[in-house]
Design an enzyme around this catalytic site. Sequence first.
Site, short mmCIF file in Angstrom:
data_model
loop_
_atom_site.label_atom_id
_atom_site.label_comp_id
_atom_site.label_asym_id
_atom_site.label_seq_id
_atom_site.Cartn_x
_atom_site.Cartn_y
_atom_site.Cartn_z
CB SER A 1 32.97 -27.46 34.26
OG SER A 1 33.65 -26.30 33.68
CB SER B 1 34.37 -23.12 32.69
OG SER B 1 35.49 -23.82 32.15
CE LYS C 1 38.44 -29.81 24.95
NZ LYS C 1 39.59 -29.68 25.92
CG ASP D 1 41.85 -26.82 25.16
OD1 ASP D 1 41.89 -26.10 26.29
OD2 ASP D 1 41.19 -27.82 24.79
N GLY E 1 42.88 -37.75 22.43
CA GLY E 1 41.51 -37.04 22.16
C GLY E 1 41.76 -36.00 21.92
#
Length: 270
Positions: free
Chosen positions: A16, A18, A68, A105, A129
Site C-alpha cells: 500500500s 496510502s 470492501k 473509490d 470484486g
Amino acid sequence: MTRPYAEVIGDPIAHSKSPLIHGFWLEKLGIKADYRATHVLPDDLPRYIAERRDDPAWHGCNVTIPHKIAMLDLVDDPGEVRDSIGAMNTIVRDSDGRVFGTNTDAAGFYAPLAEVDLAGAPVAVIGAGGAARAVLFALARAGVGPVTILNRNPLKGAALLARFGLKGDALPLSAALPPAALLVNTSALGMTGQPPLEVDLSPLPDGAIVYDIVYAPLETGLLHQAEARGLERMDGLEMLIGQAAMAFELFFGRPAPRVHDAELRELLTR
C-alpha cells in the site's frame, strides 16, 4: 495523550502507498497525526472494528482487498452504500464515536475520465470484486454503452451488470476482449505478488483507453502492452490519489493539499 491516527487495512497490505500519500499531506498541512498500514486477516475484521470503535484516537481507515464487501455488515451505512455501490473503502469514526462507512473509490476512479465522452461507448471491465462495483457504479452514471465483464466466475459479472442496470455480457477471464473504447482492470492480477494479467489487447481500437487500477507496480504488464499498441493509458495512481483525498478530509477535517500533486506523484514513483 495518544496522537490521532488513521490507517489502511487489507490482506496483503505491505504494497500500500496510502501511508506515503496521507503522510505527505499531513506534513504539508502541519497536522500532528499519524497514518499507518495494518495487516488485517479476513477472520480478524470484526475484532479489528470492535477494538477501533472504542479508541478515540482512531479517526478511521481506508479499506483494500479483500474487505470492501465484508465491511458492509460491520459499520453504519448512513449514505446507503450497500444499496448503491455495495462496497465500502473508507470507514470513519466521528467525534460522537459513531463508526460509519462510505465509498470514495467511484469518484476517485472517474476523476481522470471526467473530460472523456463515454456516453454510449463500449467498455470492458476485468474483475467483479469490491473495486469493480465502484467502477461500474461510476460507469453507469456516465451512461456508457454495452459493458463486458471478464471474470473467473461469469455469474458474478452477470449479477453486477444487473445490479447497476448495465447492458452487456459476462464472460470468463479467458475470453477475447470486445472492441471496447475503454478497458479497466479492477482485479488484483498483475499486482506485485499476484499472478500476471494475461490478456490480448489486439481487439481494442486505436483510440481506446487502458486504465489499470493496480498501482504496485505502477508500470503493470497491461500498461506496457497498451504502450506498445500506442493506446492512451491511465495508471492506478490516478484513482488512488483521488479517493485518498476524499478520505483524508473525512479523517482529518482539512482538504488534501492537491496543489502538491506533481511532487506527490514523483515521491510515489521513486
